[in-house]
Write a protein that holds these residues in place. Structure first.
Motif, short mmCIF file in Angstrom:
data_model
loop_
_atom_site.label_atom_id
_atom_site.label_comp_id
_atom_site.label_asym_id
_atom_site.label_seq_id
_atom_site.Cartn_x
_atom_site.Cartn_y
_atom_site.Cartn_z
N ARG A 12 -0.12 -8.86 4.70
CA ARG A 12 -0.02 -8.95 6.15
C ARG A 12 1.10 -8.03 6.61
N GLU A 13 1.19 -7.83 7.91
CA GLU A 13 2.22 -6.95 8.43
C GLU A 13 3.59 -7.59 8.25
N GLY A 14 4.59 -6.77 7.96
CA GLY A 14 5.95 -7.25 7.81
C GLY A 14 6.77 -6.23 7.03
N SER A 15 8.06 -6.19 7.31
CA SER A 15 8.95 -5.26 6.62
C SER A 15 10.38 -5.71 6.85
N ASP A 16 11.32 -4.85 6.49
CA ASP A 16 12.73 -5.12 6.72
C ASP A 16 13.05 -5.32 8.20
N VAL A 17 12.28 -4.69 9.08
CA VAL A 17 12.58 -4.74 10.52
C VAL A 17 11.47 -5.37 11.34
N VAL A 18 10.33 -5.65 10.71
CA VAL A 18 9.21 -6.28 11.40
C VAL A 18 8.99 -7.64 10.77
N PRO A 19 9.31 -8.73 11.46
CA PRO A 19 9.11 -10.07 10.88
C PRO A 19 7.64 -10.29 10.53
N LYS A 27 -6.83 -10.02 7.05
CA LYS A 27 -7.82 -8.98 6.75
C LYS A 27 -7.88 -7.91 7.83
N THR A 28 -7.70 -8.31 9.08
CA THR A 28 -7.76 -7.33 10.16
C THR A 28 -6.63 -6.31 10.03
N TYR A 29 -5.42 -6.80 9.77
CA TYR A 29 -4.29 -5.88 9.61
C TYR A 29 -4.50 -4.98 8.40
N ILE A 30 -4.89 -5.55 7.28
CA ILE A 30 -5.07 -4.75 6.07
C ILE A 30 -6.09 -3.65 6.31
N ARG A 31 -7.22 -4.01 6.91
CA ARG A 31 -8.28 -3.02 7.16
C ARG A 31 -7.79 -1.89 8.04
N LYS A 32 -7.15 -2.24 9.16
CA LYS A 32 -6.68 -1.20 10.09
C LYS A 32 -5.60 -0.33 9.45
N ILE A 47 0.39 -1.58 -4.00
CA ILE A 47 0.14 -2.99 -3.68
C ILE A 47 1.01 -3.81 -4.62
N GLY A 48 2.04 -4.42 -4.09
CA GLY A 48 3.04 -5.09 -4.91
C GLY A 48 2.58 -6.43 -5.45
N GLN A 49 3.42 -7.02 -6.29
CA GLN A 49 3.14 -8.33 -6.88
C GLN A 49 4.42 -9.15 -6.92
N PHE A 50 4.37 -10.31 -6.32
CA PHE A 50 5.46 -11.28 -6.38
C PHE A 50 4.87 -12.65 -6.64
N ALA A 51 5.68 -13.55 -7.18
CA ALA A 51 5.18 -14.84 -7.63
C ALA A 51 4.64 -15.70 -6.49
N GLN A 52 5.12 -15.49 -5.27
CA GLN A 52 4.70 -16.32 -4.14
C GLN A 52 3.67 -15.63 -3.26
N TRP A 53 3.29 -14.41 -3.60
CA TRP A 53 2.35 -13.66 -2.77
C TRP A 53 0.91 -13.89 -3.20
N PRO A 54 -0.07 -13.58 -2.34
CA PRO A 54 -1.48 -13.64 -2.75
C PRO A 54 -1.77 -12.68 -3.90
N ASP A 55 -2.86 -12.93 -4.59
CA ASP A 55 -3.26 -12.13 -5.75
C ASP A 55 -3.52 -10.68 -5.34
N ASN A 56 -2.73 -9.77 -5.90
CA ASN A 56 -2.86 -8.37 -5.45
C ASN A 56 -4.09 -7.68 -6.01
N ASN A 57 -4.68 -8.19 -7.08
CA ASN A 57 -5.94 -7.62 -7.58
C ASN A 57 -7.03 -7.74 -6.51
N GLN A 58 -7.05 -8.87 -5.84
CA GLN A 58 -8.09 -9.07 -4.84
C GLN A 58 -7.78 -8.33 -3.55
N ILE A 59 -6.49 -8.15 -3.25
CA ILE A 59 -6.14 -7.28 -2.12
C ILE A 59 -6.65 -5.87 -2.41
N ALA A 60 -6.45 -5.38 -3.63
CA ALA A 60 -6.92 -4.04 -4.00
C ALA A 60 -8.43 -3.94 -3.86
N ALA A 61 -9.15 -4.98 -4.29
CA ALA A 61 -10.61 -4.95 -4.17
C ALA A 61 -11.02 -4.85 -2.70
#
Length: 366
Positions: A12-19, A27-32, A47-61
């Protein structure tokens, strides 16, 4: 050197400066975002991987299903599954994407995040396990018959996978980690070694160490390519870029005050983060325009230094790293989509032109 220009995407959207905002899997954000990156000429997305994040294999798919050309640099942590299973998962994804996958091996960003997935091995043990994991992983991809394996961490009888990578002989292995233990394993297994955005002297030092490790493993010093991960702050004028940087810094400081960071550490202990903080201690701006204040303010839990300036100035600074031996350039945006598009549209063509000029001069000199 073949070069790739790499961006970043997440769940999903987010960064050091964007909450972070929106559903956990947006899915809408990822697609756009990924379609905008592809249209802007970006070659690949981390596509990163952290223990609390969703499965990045499926994000890649999902990324592959929503795009036509762009590749993935997929973070993958050895030790969380058997290498035989990891090999099958990655080979399957490479087949569905028709060869758009690189795997980015992360042995462990922090003890706290590893513990969330039940991994309590110490730093050097984790890298010893990664060495064995990658040995088995590559053999599963490349072997045309079942094999047995018995090592310190894994034991298999009749290991084999019907599915092989689309890419031959296998999926390229990118490798992260700045410690001596990490560099030793990279020298043995990596096709691409990833550096964070250190000053040029530190970059030269690390490249030399990795190449020496490759030679120590019977490989050529030039068997490994290098990726540099950094941020960009780009505007039409240099003054405008630095004003934008000042605003970003204040927002980063505000975010840091409210959170512990992605790895669960206020002051990350991995060697890459330590090196960025040491660089920040040398000055706010190093080399031509490497800005270190965000690394200092945030603790450098990820690629947190930035190149600041006009598109022409940032491209010139990137080309200095190309001259140092770096071929791939990864940008993670403070403003994820906006910065990725600006990088691909305004900076990358200038870097490509500079690389073409350098290569033409080399050919002419020969």
């Amino acid at each position: 050197m073949q070069s790739e220009f790499i961006g970043h995407t997440s769940n999903r959207e987010g960064s050091d400066v964007v909450p972070a905002a929106g559903p956990v899997i947006d899915k809408t954000y990822i697609r756009k975002h990924v379609q905008a990156a592809e249209a802007a000429g970006i070659d690949r997305l981390l596509i990163g991987q952290f223990a609390q994040w969703p499965d990045n294999n499926q994000i890649a798919a999902y990324v592959f299903s929503q795009t036509e050309r762009i590749g993935a640099l997929l973070a993958h942590r050895p030790g969380l599954m058997a290498p035989t299973l990891g090999a099958r998962q990655l080979a399957t994804l490479d087949q569905f994407s028709e060869g758009r996958l690189w795997v980015h091996v992360i042995t462990g960003g922090s003890d706290a995040d590893q513990a969330r997935d039940g991994d309590f091995e110490d730093h050097d043990t984790r890298y010893a396990r990664t060495d064995e994991y990658l040995t088995v992983l590559k053999k599963v991809w490349e072997s045309d018959r079942p094999f047995d394996h018995e090592g310190r961490f894994y034991k298999f009888r009749g290991a084999f996978s019907q599915v092989k990578p689309f890419q031959k002989p296998r999926i390229p292995i990118s490798f992260g980690g700045s410690s001596d233990a990490a560099i030793a394993v990279a020298g043995k297994h990596a096709d691409i070694y990833a550096l964070w955005g250190e000053p040029l002297d530190g970059t030269h030092e690390t490249i030399a160490k990795v190449r020496a490790a490759a030679v120590a493993n019977g490989r050529s010093a030039h068997d490994i390519r290098f990726t540099l991960a950094f941020r960009t702050v780009v505007a039409e004028t240099e003054d405008a870029a630095w004003a934008k940087a000042a605003d970003i810094l204040e927002k980063v400081k505000s975010q840091v005050a409210r959170s512990a960071g992605g790895n669960g550490e206020k002051l990350p202990s991995n060697v890459g983060s330590v090196r960025l903080r040491e660089a920040a201690g040398r000055g706010k701006v190093l080399d031509k325009r490497l800005w270190t204040e965000v690394a200092e303010a945030s603790g450098a839990g990820g690629n947190s230094t930035a190149l600041v300036g006009t598109p022409e100035q940032v491209a010139e600074a990137i080309l200095d790293y190309y001259d140092a031996g770096v071929s791939n350039f990864l940008v993670r945006g403070f403003y994820p989509t906006e910065d990725t598009v600006t990088y691909g549209r305004d900076v990358v063509p200038l870097v490509k032109a500079g690389i073409a000029e350098r290569e033409a001069r080399k050919v002419a000199a020969e």
